[in-house]
Enzyme design. Structure first.
Site, PDB file in Angstrom:
ATOM      1  N   GLU A  76       1.519   6.688  55.780  1.00 32.01           N
ATOM      2  CA  GLU A  76       2.371   7.632  56.492  1.00 32.01           C
ATOM      3  C   GLU A  76       2.699   8.867  55.641  1.00 32.01           C
ATOM      4  OE1 GLU A  76       3.366   7.548  59.507  1.00 32.01           O
ATOM      5  OE2 GLU A  76       5.181   8.767  59.641  1.00 32.01           O
ATOM      6  N   ASP A  77       3.005   8.663  54.363  1.00 32.59           N
ATOM      7  CA  ASP A  77       3.557   9.760  53.558  1.00 32.59           C
ATOM      8  C   ASP A  77       2.575  10.432  52.613  1.00 32.59           C
ATOM      9  OD1 ASP A  77       5.870   9.218  54.791  1.00 32.59           O
ATOM     10  OD2 ASP A  77       6.912   8.362  53.062  1.00 32.59           O
TER      11      ASP A  77
END
Ligand code: MN
Length: 706
Positions: A76-77
């Site tokens: 996600e990051d």
């Protein structure tokens, strides 16, 4: 703040050195990946995944869950793809990380409150492996713990989402301690004033209670010893949020709620639970009707315990919970407790029917939990085996039965959408209408004006609404098709009698209809089209009374054969015994209620059919016949790997399509393959057969007719 070394230390109680080494590797990978990122509080980002892993370690979760916890924000990051994680840490861990990322991407917070229940279910249904949920809950738990630095408004939103989605999930999974902690954080964030107020009051009340608590505890302890019972007695603190809920829900004043003294007794065995109840009932008088046996009949989320309420000295109410250590773990960690006790044969007593299908599965697992690996495999259970949850393009959630397709979805949106749908996009990509939907997908239906339902849809739709709407439409369609065919059949005979439908006077027609007890001309034509009335008989009656000559009546040679265009719709079907295709000599057979069936003149059933000449009709293919016609081929070939694929490729390379392939092994060397393929006509069939013959292992091809 515990370090990776601290974690490794505490993991050594229940994991192998090899497993711990893998968790370390995941930690260093995450540290690299998040390098330079910081949390809002200023700490390096990696402290967050480490803390999440720590939370899971207190539940004794397995090493794969802990690795996933370390890596849970990497996709996600940091934009590292799932494949990279898979290559480094294996498919299972990558799947877990991917599952957590998908949940993270869901914007639950923006949804209307009444949809919360669906969102909970969707979240559960999306996580194919229950460990995804457990990692996500631990992630949320740490985020809630460290929310202090967030702006008030954001805090409140996060807390709302947690309350609506994650608290109920924790509850469903029986994870009491997770649920309570999340609730406390949420309560503080949503109602800071109220929570502070109650906290203050609890603090004050506690001072007055301390003495009485220890008196009661000692009394219980002594009584247990007198009965020869080994057990520990602890006082239970009420949580702020549960006090608040009681004050609101039961409209009780704070003092009354705080007046209750609550204890928990933990004893070694189930038998001793019941003995302990006897012992405390013998100490203080029990409150009538307050004894609950959740051991014999566990709660739906697996919770087990005995509950009773006693009148203490001066009549103070004393609530007692009695359970074993295993039940205690189960009550606190719920589903996660299965990792704590995964290798023990700790059977649940009296497991009655569960309200939740999934839980039943989980409890059975606990009973059979022999091999930990097997348990992990089985954890990939379907939490909602009968439902899928998908998004509309506007972000609303639609609940559908498992196996539902885009067509089911379209009819669920609106009948008109279903009737005119031609294609669909699943997650923005064009997809087949027959593909079963999966939870979490976004489904968009593409419609076209004038499009019609397809009879083939009936073979894959599964919802009642779609099915009945398609049927209804087809029935209507069948009606107009039969009227059309009936008109052609009747007119053809009329013309051969030197008349036509137009020449029949209105009076004559209505007299006939009345006599035949049919309401409308269309009704009559439908009857003819469906084969319930013979066109010839009707025509004779109509022509007779118009005064036309009768001398040609029996001269059937003068009749032009009816031509078959292939576009007649549902009232003309092609026999599945001989599979006629354009170019074959054919014969029509009108069968009652089913319209006309076209047979090949070489059909072996023709003898029987000819026995009813009045139902037979000379027909021929129209010059402009169109459409696809099914034909059956029997292919004999030598065994070879991939031969079915080779056949299929040959068929499609001739632009024909395959309806069915069935393989029958003849002997060690040869196989028979029956192919049902769709072609346009005999020429097309010849081209296709030529392609098939070109295959080396093919020995012979014959067209079968029944
Ligand atoms: Mn996170």
């Amino acid at each position: 703040m515990p370090t990776i070394d601290d974690l490794a230390q505490s993991l050594s109680i229940y994991l192998t050195a090899e497993q711990i080494a893998q968790i370390r590797r995941a930690y260093y990978y995450a540290e690299q990946a998040h390098d330079g990122q910081r949390r809002r509080s200023g700490e390096p980002y990696v402290t967050h995944p480490l803390a999440v892993a720590n939370i899971l370690s207190t539940m004794h979760m397995d090493h794969q869950s802990l690795m996933a916890a370390m890596l849970h924000d990497v996709i996600e990051d940091t934009g590292i793809p799932k494949e990279a994680i898979s290559a480094q840490f294996g498919e299972v861990v990558a799947e877990l990380v991917d599952g957590v990322s998908k949940l993270t991407q869901m914007r639950f917070e923006t949804k209307a409150e009444q949809e919360a229940d669906n969102f909970q279910k969707m979240a559960l249904a999306m996580a194919k492996d229950i460990r995804v949920i457990l990692v996500k809950l631990a992630d949320r738990m740490h985020n809630m713990r460290t929310m202090g630095v967030m702006p008030q408004e954001k805090k409140r939103r996060k807390a709302r989402e947690t309350m609506d989605i994650y608290v109920p999930i924790a509850n469903r999974l029986g994870m009491h301690s997770v649920r309570v902690e999340l609730e406390e954080h949420c309560f503080k964030a949503i109602y800071p004033m109220r929570s502070r107020c109650i906290q203050q009051a609890v603090k004050q009340a506690r001072g007055n209670r301390t003495e009485l608590v220890s008196v009661i505890r000692d009394a219980i302890n002594t009584r247990l010893r007198e009965h020869g019972l080994e057990g520990s007695v602890t006082g239970r603190e009420k949580h702020l949020y549960s006090i608040y809920k009681k004050m609101r829900g039961q409209k009780k004043p704070f003092s009354e709620i705080m007046d209750v003294y609550a204890f928990r007794i933990i004893v070694p065995t189930v038998d001793e639970c019941y003995l302990a109840v006897g012992a405390v009932h013998n100490l203080y008088k029990p409150f009538p009707g307050r004894f609950k046996d959740y051991i014999a009949i566990p709660k739906a989320n697996g919770y087990q315990s005995l509950h009773t309420t006693l009148f203490g000295m001066h009549g103070v109410p004393i609530e007692i919970q009695i359970r074993t250590q295993e039940m205690e773990e189960m009550a606190n960690y719920g589903i996660a407790a299965h990792w704590l006790y995964k290798s023990e044969e700790e059977a649940l007593i009296g497991s009655h029917d569960r309200t939740r299908q999934w839980l039943k599965g989980v409890l059975e697992l606990q009973q059979n939990a022999g091999d930990p690996l097997e348990f992990i495999e089985n954890v990939k259970i379907d939490l909602f085996p009968d439902e899928v949850y998908v998004f509309t393009p506007k972000g609303n959630i639609m609940e559908l039965a498992k196996g539902a397709t885009a067509v089911d979805f379209a009819y669920a949106v609106h009948t008109d959408v279903g009737n005119t749908c031609v294609a669909c996009r699943i997650d923005r990509r064009l997809a087949s209408l027959s593909q079963p939907l999966e939870s979490g997908q976004t489904v968009e239906v593409i419609t076209a004006p004038g499009a019609k339902p397809n009879v083939a849809w009936l073979s894959f739709v599964i919802t009642g609404k779609a099915r009945s709407n398609i049927r209804h439409y087809l029935k209507h369609q069948r009606h107009s098709d039969s009227v059309e065919l009936g008109r052609r059949l009747l007119n053809r005979v009329m013309v051969s009698l030197n008349s036509s439908l137009d020449q029949v006077s209105e009076e004559r027609m209505s007299a006939f209809l009345e006599e035949a007890q049919i309401e409308t001309l269309n009704g009559l034509l439908e009857e003819i089209g469906l084969g319930n009335r013979m066109a010839y008989m009707v025509a004779r009656r109509l022509v007779d009374s118009t005064g036309e000559r009768k001398d040609q009546l029996d001269n059937s040679d003068s009749q032009q054969p009816l031509t078959i265009r292939g576009t007649e719709g549902m009232v003309i079907t092609f026999a599945r015994c001989c599979y006629p295709i354009p170019g074959d000599p054919i014969l029509g057979h009108v069968s009652s209620g089913r319209g006309m069936v076209i047979h090949s003149q070489s059909c072996r059933n023709l003898g029987d059919i000819r026995e009813h000449p009045e139902r037979c009709l000379e027909v021929e293919w129209d010059k402009n016949v169109s459409g696809e016609f099914t034909v059956e081929l029997r292919v004999e070939l030598e065994h070879q790997r991939g031969m079915v694929a080779t056949l299929a490729t040959a068929v499609t390379s001739a632009d024909a399509s395959i309806e069915k392939i069935s393989l029958e092994e003849r002997d060690a060397r040869f196989s028979m393959v029956d192919l049902l393929i769709n072609v346009n006509d005999r020429l097309h069939l010849a081209r296709t057969i030529k392609k098939l013959r070109a295959i080396k292992v093919v020995n012979s091809i014959i067209r079968t007719r029944g």
